[in-house]
Design a protein around this motif. Structure first.
Motif, mmCIF file in Angstrom:
data_model
loop_
_atom_site.group_PDB
_atom_site.id
_atom_site.type_symbol
_atom_site.label_atom_id
_atom_site.label_comp_id
_atom_site.label_asym_id
_atom_site.label_seq_id
_atom_site.Cartn_x
_atom_site.Cartn_y
_atom_site.Cartn_z
ATOM 1 N N ALA A 67 40.034 -0.174 59.364
ATOM 2 C CA ALA A 67 41.444 0.196 59.491
ATOM 3 C C ALA A 67 42.175 -0.762 60.414
ATOM 4 O O ALA A 67 41.595 -1.303 61.355
ATOM 5 C CB ALA A 67 41.580 1.622 60.018
ATOM 6 N N LEU A 68 43.448 -0.916 60.126
ATOM 7 C CA LEU A 68 44.365 -1.712 60.939
ATOM 8 C C LEU A 68 45.536 -0.821 61.311
ATOM 9 O O LEU A 68 45.814 0.159 60.623
ATOM 10 C CB LEU A 68 44.916 -2.889 60.147
ATOM 11 N N SER A 69 46.241 -1.191 62.364
ATOM 12 C CA SER A 69 47.511 -0.523 62.660
ATOM 13 C C SER A 69 48.445 -1.515 63.319
ATOM 14 O O SER A 69 48.016 -2.443 64.007
ATOM 15 C CB SER A 69 47.313 0.697 63.565
ATOM 16 N N GLY A 70 49.732 -1.299 63.069
ATOM 17 C CA GLY A 70 50.749 -2.133 63.690
ATOM 18 C C GLY A 70 50.734 -3.557 63.174
ATOM 19 O O GLY A 70 50.176 -3.856 62.129
ATOM 20 N N GLY A 71 51.383 -4.444 63.930
ATOM 21 C CA GLY A 71 51.455 -5.850 63.575
ATOM 22 C C GLY A 71 52.426 -6.113 62.444
ATOM 23 O O GLY A 71 52.897 -5.198 61.772
ATOM 24 N N SER A 72 52.713 -7.374 62.248
ATOM 25 C CA SER A 72 53.583 -7.782 61.155
ATOM 26 C C SER A 72 52.796 -7.763 59.850
ATOM 27 O O SER A 72 51.558 -7.698 59.839
ATOM 28 C CB SER A 72 54.120 -9.191 61.413
ATOM 29 N N GLU A 73 53.514 -7.872 58.748
ATOM 30 C CA GLU A 73 52.840 -7.929 57.451
ATOM 31 C C GLU A 73 51.944 -9.159 57.370
ATOM 32 O O GLU A 73 50.845 -9.096 56.824
ATOM 33 C CB GLU A 73 53.859 -7.913 56.310
ATOM 34 N N ALA A 74 52.384 -10.264 57.937
ATOM 35 C CA ALA A 74 51.555 -11.477 57.934
ATOM 36 C C ALA A 74 50.253 -11.244 58.708
ATOM 37 O O ALA A 74 49.183 -11.695 58.289
ATOM 38 C CB ALA A 74 52.331 -12.646 58.534
ATOM 39 N N ALA A 75 50.338 -10.545 59.823
ATOM 40 C CA ALA A 75 49.134 -10.238 60.605
ATOM 41 C C ALA A 75 48.197 -9.323 59.824
ATOM 42 O O ALA A 75 46.976 -9.494 59.853
ATOM 43 C CB ALA A 75 49.512 -9.600 61.935
ATOM 44 N N ARG A 76 48.762 -8.365 59.124
ATOM 45 C CA ARG A 76 47.947 -7.450 58.318
ATOM 46 C C ARG A 76 47.235 -8.197 57.198
ATOM 47 O O ARG A 76 46.046 -7.993 56.971
ATOM 48 C CB ARG A 76 48.817 -6.337 57.745
ATOM 49 N N VAL A 77 47.957 -9.056 56.514
ATOM 50 C CA VAL A 77 47.362 -9.833 55.425
ATOM 51 C C VAL A 77 46.238 -10.709 55.964
ATOM 52 O O VAL A 77 45.156 -10.802 55.366
ATOM 53 C CB VAL A 77 48.445 -10.663 54.696
ATOM 54 N N ALA A 78 46.459 -11.352 57.094
ATOM 55 C CA ALA A 78 45.431 -12.206 57.693
ATOM 56 C C ALA A 78 44.209 -11.399 58.111
ATOM 57 O O ALA A 78 43.071 -11.827 57.901
ATOM 58 C CB ALA A 78 46.009 -12.954 58.897
ATOM 59 N N ALA A 79 44.422 -10.217 58.693
ATOM 60 C CA ALA A 79 43.300 -9.379 59.118
ATOM 61 C C ALA A 79 42.498 -8.879 57.912
ATOM 62 O O ALA A 79 41.266 -8.851 57.951
ATOM 63 C CB ALA A 79 43.806 -8.205 59.945
ATOM 64 N N ILE A 80 43.189 -8.513 56.843
ATOM 65 C CA ILE A 80 42.489 -8.060 55.639
ATOM 66 C C ILE A 80 41.684 -9.207 55.030
ATOM 67 O O ILE A 80 40.548 -9.015 54.588
ATOM 68 C CB ILE A 80 43.487 -7.455 54.630
ATOM 69 N N ALA A 81 42.236 -10.407 55.031
ATOM 70 C CA ALA A 81 41.500 -11.572 54.529
ATOM 71 C C ALA A 81 40.255 -11.815 55.376
ATOM 72 O O ALA A 81 39.181 -12.128 54.840
ATOM 73 C CB ALA A 81 42.408 -12.799 54.526
ATOM 74 N N TYR A 82 40.384 -11.676 56.687
ATOM 75 C CA TYR A 82 39.226 -11.840 57.572
ATOM 76 C C TYR A 82 38.159 -10.793 57.261
ATOM 77 O O TYR A 82 36.975 -11.118 57.123
ATOM 78 C CB TYR A 82 39.659 -11.731 59.034
#
Length: 109
Positions: A67-82
Motif C-alpha cells: 500500500a501507498l498513501s499520499g504523494g503526487s501522482e508521479a510519486a505513486r506511479v514511480a513507487a508502483i513501478a518500483y
C-alpha cells in the motif's frame, strides 16, 4: 501489478478501518499482486493501514499486497513501478511525501 485506489473512507481512523474491512477488503479476493493507494492521512491511520496490508499479504501468498498513501501522482506511479520490480516485497505500507525532502538518492550527472 494491479492498482486499487482506496477513497472515500471516513476521517476517524476506527471508522475508516471498519469501512475498509467491510467494503474494500472483500473485493480483493482473487487479486494476485495488488497495490492499494490510500488518500493521504495523518499518523492516526498508519497502524490500522499497516495491519490491514500485512494481514491481506499473509492471506494472499504467493500473491503480494502493498500500500501507498499520499504523494503526487508521479510519486505513486514511480513507487508502483518500483514495487512491480521487487517481487520479494509484500505487506508494506509506504507513506509518500515528495513535496519537501528532495531526492533521497541523487542522480549522477
Amino acid at each position: 501489478m494491479e492498482r486499487r485506489d482506496v477513497t472515500g473512507l471516513p476521517d476517524d481512523p476506527v471508522s475508516a478501518a471498519a469501512a475498509f474491512y467491510a467494503a474494500i477488503a472483500p473485493t480483493l479476493a482473487g487479486s494476485d499482486d495488488v497495490t492499494l493507494v490510500f488518500e493521504a492521512a495523518d499518523h492516526t491511520h498508519s497502524a490500522w493501514r499497516l495491519a490491514a496490508v500485512q494481514s491481506l499479504a499473509r492471506a494472499r501468498v504467493p500473491g503480494r499486497v502493498n500500500a501507498l498513501s499520499g504523494g503526487s501522482e508521479a510519486a505513486r506511479v514511480a513507487a508502483i513501478a518500483y514495487l512491480a520490480k521487487a517481487p520479494g516485497l509484500t505487506g508494506q505500507y509506504l507513506p509518500l511525501d515528495d513535496s519537501g525532502a528532495g531526492a533521497v538518492i541523487p542522480v549522477a550527472p
